[in-house]
Each structure stands twice: as C-alpha cells, then as structure tokens.
Design an enzyme around this catalytic site. Sequence first.
Site, PDB file in Angstrom:
ATOM      1  N   THR B  73       0.841  -1.201   0.000  1.00 44.93           N
ATOM      2  CA  THR B  73       0.000   0.000   0.000  1.00 44.93           C
ATOM      3  C   THR B  73       0.873   1.246   0.000  1.00 44.93           C
ATOM      4  OG1 THR B  73      -1.869  -1.110   1.071  1.00 44.93           O
ATOM      5  CG2 THR B  73      -1.761   1.270   1.283  1.00 44.93           C
ATOM      6  N   ASN B 156      -6.685  -9.902  -7.068  1.00 43.24           N
ATOM      7  CA  ASN B 156      -6.661 -10.519  -5.736  1.00 43.24           C
ATOM      8  C   ASN B 156      -7.908 -11.347  -5.437  1.00 43.24           C
ATOM      9  OD1 ASN B 156      -7.685  -7.802  -5.902  1.00 43.24           O
ATOM     10  ND2 ASN B 156      -7.983  -7.819  -3.682  1.00 43.24           N
ATOM     11  N   GLN B 184      -0.278 -10.146  -5.937  1.00 45.92           N
ATOM     12  CA  GLN B 184      -0.848 -11.495  -5.909  1.00 45.92           C
ATOM     13  C   GLN B 184      -0.180 -12.418  -6.929  1.00 45.92           C
ATOM     14  OE1 GLN B 184      -2.910 -12.681  -3.737  1.00 45.92           O
ATOM     15  NE2 GLN B 184      -3.775 -10.850  -2.768  1.00 45.92           N
ATOM     16  N   HIS B 206       4.056 -10.116   2.830  1.00 47.43           N
ATOM     17  CA  HIS B 206       3.180 -11.061   3.559  1.00 47.43           C
ATOM     18  C   HIS B 206       2.268 -11.867   2.647  1.00 47.43           C
ATOM     19  CE1 HIS B 206      -0.930  -9.136   3.853  1.00 47.43           C
ATOM     20  NE2 HIS B 206      -0.249  -8.076   3.474  1.00 47.43           N
ATOM     21  N   THR B 243      14.105   4.559   9.555  1.00 42.97           N
ATOM     22  CA  THR B 243      14.956   3.406   9.837  1.00 42.97           C
ATOM     23  C   THR B 243      14.338   2.171   9.198  1.00 42.97           C
ATOM     24  OG1 THR B 243      15.626   4.398  11.919  1.00 42.97           O
ATOM     25  CG2 THR B 243      16.016   2.035  11.676  1.00 42.97           C
ATOM     26  N   CYS B 331     -11.004  -6.631   3.931  1.00 41.71           N
ATOM     27  CA  CYS B 331     -11.424  -5.235   3.862  1.00 41.71           C
ATOM     28  C   CYS B 331     -10.947  -4.477   5.082  1.00 41.71           C
ATOM     29  CB  CYS B 331     -12.934  -5.194   3.766  1.00 41.71           C
ATOM     30  SG  CYS B 331     -13.501  -4.036   2.543  1.00 41.71           S
TER      31      CYS B 331
END
Lengths: 388, 388
Positions: B73, B156, B184, B206, B243, B331
């Site tokens: 994102t 997705n 995806q 992830h 960082t 969502c």
Amino acid sequence: MAATRLYLDWNGTAPLHQAARDAMLHALDLYGNPNSVHGEGRAARAAIEAARRQVASLTGAEPAHVVFTSGATEAANMVLTPEFRMGRTPLTIGHLYTSAIEHPAVLEGGRFPKEKISEIPVTSDGIVDLVVLETMLSAHDKASGLPMVAIMLANNETGILQPVYEAAKIAQAFGGVFVVDAVQAAGRVPLDIKAIGADFLIISSHKIGGPKGAGALVSRGEMLMPKPLIHGGGQEKGHRSGTENALAVIGFGAAAAAAVAEFDSRNAAVEKLRDRLEEGMRLAAPDVIIHGKDGPRVPNTSFFTLPGLKSETGQIAFDLEGLAISAGSACSSGKVGESHVLAAMGRDPKLGALRISLGFTTTEEDVDRAIDAFARIAGRRKTAGAAA
Amino acid sequence: MAATRLYLDWNGTAPLHQAARDAMLHALDLYGNPNSVHGEGRAARAAIEAARRQVASLTGAEPAHVVFTSGATEAANMVLTPEFRMGRTPLTIGHLYTSAIEHPAVLEGGRFPKEKISEIPVTSDGIVDLVVLETMLSAHDKASGLPMVAIMLANNETGILQPVYEAAKIAQAFGGVFVVDAVQAAGRVPLDIKAIGADFLIISSHKIGGPKGAGALVSRGEMLMPKPLIHGGGQEKGHRSGTENALAVIGFGAAAAAAVAEFDSRNAAVEKLRDRLEEGMRLAAPDVIIHGKDGPRVPNTSFFTLPGLKSETGQIAFDLEGLAISAGSACSSGKVGESHVLAAMGRDPKLGALRISLGFTTTEEDVDRAIDAFARIAGRRKTAGAAA
C-alpha cells in the site's frame, strides 16, 4: 582487544526488550490478516488492539487516539501537512514552525513546501528559544491558515529536554496545532499528551526496546486529524491504510508496557550510570566538554566533545575497542556528517562530538569499560598531539 | 465439528514460510541501526542488502532498483503521484489510468487528485479492456503531462491474470509510465520487470510467506523516480526515509528466495489441488459458478458464487466449520462488502462470492476437507431454500 561487543548507542536503536521478544515469538504464529472476519483474522485484530492500549498507556492517551504507522518518520510525514480535517470540515495549516534541532524526519517538514517552514532557533544551551517562537507566531499570517508548531521533547543527540509544556501554551494562545516528537523521551521522562497540552505526539517502537517497523501518531482527540498520507484499504479508521504490521505492533505494545512498568527503576539506574560515566570521562580527560550537562536531560545520554578528536575518528576508535557509540544521529548514508544540533547551538560543528547512550541492560561494568576505552582514546589523542 | 483450523485464505495473507521464520529468528539479535557505522550497524546493513538481492531476483530487477517500503500500500502511494523526477529534472504525470478491478491501494490513486484518475473497464471475463485503454490514451491531454497506466498482474479476488505485457506496449506507445501491482502474482506466475516492460512493480512480503510490514517498489531503472512519499533521514537513497524495518525486510528476502527456489514444484502442486477443489465443488453443487475458470489465472485461487448463499453467510459458515476463507479481499473494517470486482465484471455484486486461496503448505487432505465443508454448506442452503 576486548572479546565481546558493548552496545552503547541506545538512542540510535535499542536492542529488543525481552518482553517484546517474547511477545513477538508468540505472535509469529498469529498470521491472520487482522482485517479478515475469520477466526485467524480476529485473533490478530485482538492482539493489535491490546498493543494499542499498551501504547496509549505510555503516552496518557486514549487507545482510540493511537494510529499505528511504520515508524516515527512516517508519523511525522503524516502529521506535518497543510491539509487537516476538523471532523468532516477541511482545515488549512498555513505555516510550520519547527526548531532548528529537530530530527530530519521533522526538520524536512513532511508535506509542507519549503517556503512554508520556518526554523525556531535554539539558545547556546541547546534549548528552543520560546521568545523567538512567540515573536514568530505574532507575525503569523492568519489568512494563510492556522500555525503549526513542532518541537521535540528530548533532543536525540544531546538528550536535552525542550520546554514543550510552555511551548504548548504559546501555540495554543495563537490558535496553533502543537506537535511533539517524543521519540527519544518516551520511557525516559514522564509522557502525557494531556499534561503537555500537545495535539499530537510522535513515538517510535525501536527506540524503547520494541522492533523496528512500528511507530505511532498519538492524538489528543479524534476530531482534528491530518489528511492521510497512505490511502487504500482504509485501515486504522481510514487514517493509515495498509495491512497492519501485526508482529511489530505487538512487540511495540510489549515494549511500551515494559517501559511503563519499569519506568522508575530503569531510569534511576541509568541516570546513576550516566553520571558515573561522565565523572569517569572528566577524570580521564579534564578538557572533555559535556554538552547540556547543567540543564535538564534524559537520563541515558551523554553528548561530548573531546578537543582534538574528530567525530569520525572517535567513533571508529571506539568501534575498534569493541564499543558501539555514535557521532550524533544515525544518518541516512552511514556517513558521519557534521551535527546540525551543535551548529544550531552556535558551536563550531567541525569540533565534532560523540554520543554515548545507555539502556536498560547497561551495567556498571559496561560503564567502566567505556571509561577505560575513553581514557585510552583520549590518551592517544594527546600523544598524537604532542608528536605533531 | 473439526478440531483443528484449516487456513485457506492465502490471498488475504500467507502464514510465515519456514525460511522466513528461520531468518527472522536469527535476525532478532541483529539489532543495530543499519545506518550506523559501527559493527552492529554494518551487520544489519549487510543483511538488508542481502534481502534486497533476494527480492530483486524474484522480480528480474537489479538490486539497486529495489526500494523497501512498509508494504505494498505504501509502495502504491509512493509511485502513484503526479510528481516525478527524471534524473534531477522534474517531470509531471498528467493523468492516471487504472483498472476498475485494482486493489483499493491502487484504485484510490495515491497522490493523484480524484479528477486526474480514470478507470479502465474490464470485460465480463474479468480482464482489463485494452481497446478502451488505447482509446483513453489517444484522448490523453499531453499538455497536462505524461499518462500513467497502473494495472495489476493478477486480481486478488478472482486470481485472473491481466494482459500487462500488451498493456505495457500500449502505455509505451503513448509515452506513458507503466506500473504493475504484482502483489498477488509474485511467486505464482513468472515475474520479470524487463520482460513485462513495466517501469515499476509493486510487491508485498506477507503475500508470499514473508512477514507483514515489508513491501517494495521495484523500478526498471533509477533515472525515473517518484517524489518521495516519506521524507527525513534519506534512507533508501533518499527514496524512502525512516529506519529500515530490518527484521521484516530480512524475512521478506528469505520468502522471496524460497519463492524463486520452489517456484515450479510449489505451483504445479497448488494448481493440481485447486483443480481438485473445483471439481469437488462442482460435483457437490453443480450450480456453483467459478469465476474466471476458463481463462488464465494464478494457480492457487478459486473465486466462486453459490446461488442462494450470501458472501457473509457463506464465510461465517466456513469459519464455523473451522475453515478460514474469504469473501473477496480483506477489507478495511472487517466488514464483508460487495465486491467491486464482480460489479466491474457486470455481475450483480449482491449475488455474492467466496474466495478459497491455497498455499504452499496446503495438502490433498485439506482440499478434501474443504470440499466436505462446501458440500455441507451447499446442502443446508438447498434445504433452507426448499423449506422457504
């Protein structure tokens, strides 16, 4: 040459606190997407909300007023923007007034254009000059929008505490929004957003013993909020989109809880060690200049200049002795630059300075080893000086 | 009721890959700030650079062209901006053309104002309509700046592959900047930024078995780059300050390396399981509609509508059976909304749909259990229908 390393750069980043490590090891299996409605998702959500309460507790805020970010730099970029909302009504910030000794994450001014950023000078003691701030705000053009004032609570290089309680009153008198970078202060001095009178606090996980990759923008209420920096799925009530970094947030929460629980014992011990260190350095090299020694500082930081020793040389010399210390802030490029903090204090930044910062696992033996290393480095400097 | 949980929502988020877990457990002690020059800092830096090479290898890019972010994102918000630089010269993007089936992180358009974003429709097959894209780009007002085209490689929700190779040629013909959301697709279909002809790829840790909290904006070169979204210390060559999240980046790198090493075996196995699942579902409920079944899809995703079963009801029913599946994307609010992807395909989004997405630890037994659960839920639906 010492066999083991000694880490004394806790302002750069702190080693993981055992509580954070334990929480993260447990959370490695908590892999659900916290935004999913199935059991795995709900378990991750519950852990994130528990962490939110822990971080709120560290800052005197309501849990609902903690927005998790990827770190303090992102939180600063989020809040430092001309575009705000008061409820649903757009609200414009006309100008940012920030101190000359802020961390680059604040000093760069986030989404403010350069011409809408002014630097508040500091005195030779390294303290933000509130008289000048007041003069600046008196001259603020209200037609451009509200003023925003951003001042750190503790400076990252010197450790010197800034007069944020007084600054909050001044900002408020001029109808300004007041932002406090509390990254280096959190866990080291009392921190309460309401007591300070700040509208926003910025904090970082990895400076308090949590993992890197988490921070928070903490607000006093939820009416006045900045335009989101990161849009998308609408996580964090729409204030910060993107799947939450559950693992880091959980570690952050555990570190925050530990910082609250251990506050008194940890800081009393660290301050005693810092005083022991500075006394030892003074005995080994009476000409050492300890910046900010006579004013209020966080208890763990010692920022000093050893005449004749450049920052870069000094840092490498300590590294070769097995000690990790810093020449000011951990810079972008890994290069040791001149300190903008020293320059703002009116010192010649070419003099150079080194920072030793202690933490909650530092021992008396560690400090004595640092003093020994300091003495050797100071001695070589003198020898080199005599030979030259 | 089954005693153990079965996780089949790998498109929502993937459980940690063993390689990522191992790398992260090792890295828990790698606490130095990667921007510090001392030994601890240099060790963290070396690990981050190794991860950069691993992520580059997954995308066919040069390591120097991988900018780590806090996730996909953030990477989308970073690249979707009217303000670019070509070397040191500012360059303006006049308009964003993005498909109607993008993830909200792209669909929201990042830093583009709403009036500078147009949606490219999709056909009833769920594929971006390139004829319309070409018409749109023909009408693009060049005086406003270059066009930018952003299209995902794999959707997705449906798993349907999009014609990004052809879209790249069209974008290029009109002098446009081409961005591909490969979140995806990474690890599931071949991915090479040069072969695609994309200027930028967005990927997420992830979704490939790495931890949450890391993603990357991958570029084909380093001349054309967006104005940074997050300013400050100047990390990531100034493209992304803050960082680095060393722990997550190291896990991301390990997951990327595993995705490359296990690519063939993993995907062949997963596709076989997905086909088994869909055949089982079809036998249990011949009226099931499997969206995109006849076109190119990623091998792990099955997106289906069971007439008479609402998305929300279906998802809860599977959860009660011990199965974590999804009703489309995870969502923001944890609510099950109507699918904007189904709507864009011209289907009535009220019909509802469910997504089962498999991963590299899914077994034949898991799939059979999913089929059994599906059969029971489909059966109850029929009974309820007959009773009404």
